[in-house]
Design a protein around this motif. Structure first.
Motif, PDB file in Angstrom:
ATOM      1  N   TYR A  29       0.814  -1.213   0.000  1.00  0.00           N
ATOM      2  CA  TYR A  29       0.000   0.000   0.000  1.00  0.00           C
ATOM      3  C   TYR A  29       0.854   1.273   0.000  1.00  0.00           C
ATOM      4  CZ  TYR A  29      -4.138  -2.817   1.083  1.00  0.00           C
ATOM      5  OH  TYR A  29      -5.169  -3.718   1.049  1.00  0.00           O
TER       6      TYR A  29
ATOM      7  N   THR B  62      -0.608   3.828  -2.219  1.00  0.00           N
ATOM      8  CA  THR B  62      -2.062   3.966  -2.132  1.00  0.00           C
ATOM      9  C   THR B  62      -2.430   5.269  -1.437  1.00  0.00           C
ATOM     10  OG1 THR B  62      -2.408   1.575  -2.055  1.00  0.00           O
ATOM     11  CG2 THR B  62      -4.174   2.965  -1.160  1.00  0.00           C
TER      12      THR B  62
ATOM     13  N   GLN C 210     -12.229  -8.205   6.889  1.00  0.00           N
ATOM     14  CA  GLN C 210     -12.497  -7.655   5.561  1.00  0.00           C
ATOM     15  C   GLN C 210     -13.939  -7.152   5.440  1.00  0.00           C
ATOM     16  OE1 GLN C 210     -11.294 -10.747   2.780  1.00  0.00           O
ATOM     17  NE2 GLN C 210      -9.151 -10.143   2.935  1.00  0.00           N
TER      18      GLN C 210
ATOM     19  N   THR D 165     -13.313  -0.909   4.355  1.00  0.00           N
ATOM     20  CA  THR D 165     -12.093  -0.484   3.675  1.00  0.00           C
ATOM     21  C   THR D 165     -11.165   0.195   4.677  1.00  0.00           C
ATOM     22  OG1 THR D 165     -11.300   0.554   1.620  1.00  0.00           O
ATOM     23  CG2 THR D 165     -12.757   1.862   3.015  1.00  0.00           C
TER      24      THR D 165
ATOM     25  N   SER E 232     -12.473   3.159  -2.095  1.00  0.00           N
ATOM     26  CA  SER E 232     -11.818   2.150  -1.268  1.00  0.00           C
ATOM     27  C   SER E 232     -10.311   2.237  -1.401  1.00  0.00           C
ATOM     28  CB  SER E 232     -12.283   0.746  -1.684  1.00  0.00           C
ATOM     29  OG  SER E 232     -11.937   0.480  -3.034  1.00  0.00           O
TER      30      SER E 232
ATOM     31  N   GLN F 220      -6.988   0.342  -2.136  1.00  0.00           N
ATOM     32  CA  GLN F 220      -6.517  -0.863  -2.778  1.00  0.00           C
ATOM     33  C   GLN F 220      -5.000  -0.797  -2.925  1.00  0.00           C
ATOM     34  OE1 GLN F 220      -8.501  -3.323  -3.381  1.00  0.00           O
ATOM     35  NE2 GLN F 220     -10.445  -2.268  -3.019  1.00  0.00           N
TER      36      GLN F 220
END
Length: 415
Positions: free
Chosen positions: A189, A192, A227, A230, A410, A412
């Motif tokens: 990430y 991200t 999970q 987010t 979200s 990702q």
């Protein structure tokens, strides 16, 4: 006999009056050795104090609607929502550009900068760090934002004193508390840009309450492990500067709290953390007076925020400085008035979730008034149990995080 019943209050008052009378009558009738008599008299004094505390507690509870029932007092919130009254336009009706996906004739990108934040210019001819949108006058250039010193706070947060360059507010310590999800520091990430939820406490309250009493970070971390949400960066803001209830408003000739939140703090977070630079990656959430902040700022600043969740929030500000500014100013900072008179356009769609309990009689009608004013924007999550207290709002957090995960970008892994 219910917790908030008049009969219980009358009974408590009678016992409170009767306890001192009983103490007077029984004081010299205590029998036994001196230690036993002393213990008996101390017990009578303790009884008087306990009954007084009981009466005061009931009066406070009935005035502030803190607990609506015995089960509420014992922590039983009754589970999930009884009913979710959806807005007429849901998240699935919108594509990433914010255009209604079901309209075949709609311009797929009516405003190419609608999802960008116009104050992201870093200088150099007014170019944005992530695009070409100019930095308009009156907004913050992230290159000029002071970098606050973040230090470890409680509950896995980092906190900083931050004085906003536009508003002039802050700098007193504990102005902003940031919680980072576990994914934030994972190599996958590293590139991200994480979505952000700005968090607002009630009045009186502080950012720390979001991570201590409500355990906002802990609840989200548990959901991330399953999970169920987010990864959000959580940013709690001190909206009660110097003990003033400003209702997150720009007071004429006074503190500019709305500017502090929407311009100063938001831009500072973007300059210091790898978070989203799009409106679709920024959300708001608050409880009680903080719920009012979340709802009204969403409608006042649709260019900066996509969605908000308010828990037992009001629709009309009642802070002393707001009220002093006059009826028109109160209206202009009322979520209900804003939804009616400043409805965000289709190029900047917003979504608001109002969570309420049937037992919170002050907040319940507010939620449905908001939905009646803007049925395309407001969804109502109606719960059967729970009054106006943090234990109830904490139990609602999984639902709020789930809903915001559906209405914001979200996070990702990015290459």
């Amino acid at each position: 006999m219910s917790l908030t019943s008049t009969s219980l209050l009358i009974l408590a008052a009678c016992v409170t009056i009767g306890a001192p009378v009983a103490t007077y009558l029984l004081w010299n009738r205590a029998r036994g050795p001196r230690p036993v008599r002393a213990a008996s008299r101390l017990g009578l004094i303790g009884l008087c104090q306990a009954t007084m505390l009981l009466l005061v507690g009931l009066l406070i509870n009935n005035h502030y609607d803190l607990y609506a029932s015995w089960s509420d007092l014992l922590g039983d919130d009754g589970g999930g929502p009884v009913a979710l009254h959806q807005a007429t336009r849901t998240a699935t009706d919108l594509n990433q550009s914010g255009t209604p996906a079901t309209d075949p004739n709609a311009n797929p990108n009516p405003n190419p900068n609608a999802n960008r934040q116009p104050q992201l210019g870093f200088g150099g001819g007014g170019q944005s760090a992530h695009g070409t949108a100019p930095n308009p006058a009156g907004t913050v250039n992230p290159a000029n934002v002071p970098k606050p010193v973040f230090v470890p706070g409680g509950h896995d947060t980092q906190v900083a004193a931050f004085r906003g360059p536009l508003s002039g507010i802050g700098g007193n310590g504990g102005d902003v508390a940031v919680w980072l999800p576990p994914q934030y520091n994972q190599p996958a990430y590293a590139n991200t840009r994480f979505p952000v939820i700005m968090l607002f406490p009630g009045y009186p309250g502080s950012p720390a309450g979001w991570f201590s009493v409500l355990d906002g970070g802990g609840v989200l971390q548990q959901m991330l492990a399953k999970q169920q949400a987010t990864p959000f960066v959580l940013v709690a803001v001190n909206v009660n500067q110097n003990g003033q209830n400003l209702n997150c408003s720009n007071i004429p000739g006074g503190p500019q709290m709305a500017t502090y939140i929407a311009e100063d703090v938001r831009t500072m977070i973007e300059a210091n953390f790898h978070v989203s630079d799009k409106r679709t990656g920024w959300g708001l959430m608050g409880f009680s007076d903080g719920g009012l902040c979340a709802g009204k700022l969403l409608v006042q600043y649709p260019q900066y925020f996509r969605s908000a969740a308010q828990m037992a929030g009001d629709s009309t500000p009642d802070g002393r400085q707001v009220v002093r500014a006059g009826t028109d100013f109160v209206d202009q900072n009322s979520t209900l008035w804003l939804l009616t008179h400043r409805h965000p356009g289709p190029d900047q769609p917003v979504s608001l979730l109002a969570a309420v309990s049937d037992q919170d009689t002050d907040s319940l009608p507010v939620a449905f008034q908001l939905q009646a004013a803007a049925p395309d924007i407001v969804s109502v999550s109606e719960h059967a149990h729970g009054a106006h207290n943090p234990a109830v709002w904490r139990s609602w957090l999984p639902e709020m995080y789930t809903w915001l995960s559906q209405h914001l970008d979200s996070a990702q892994p990015a290459g």
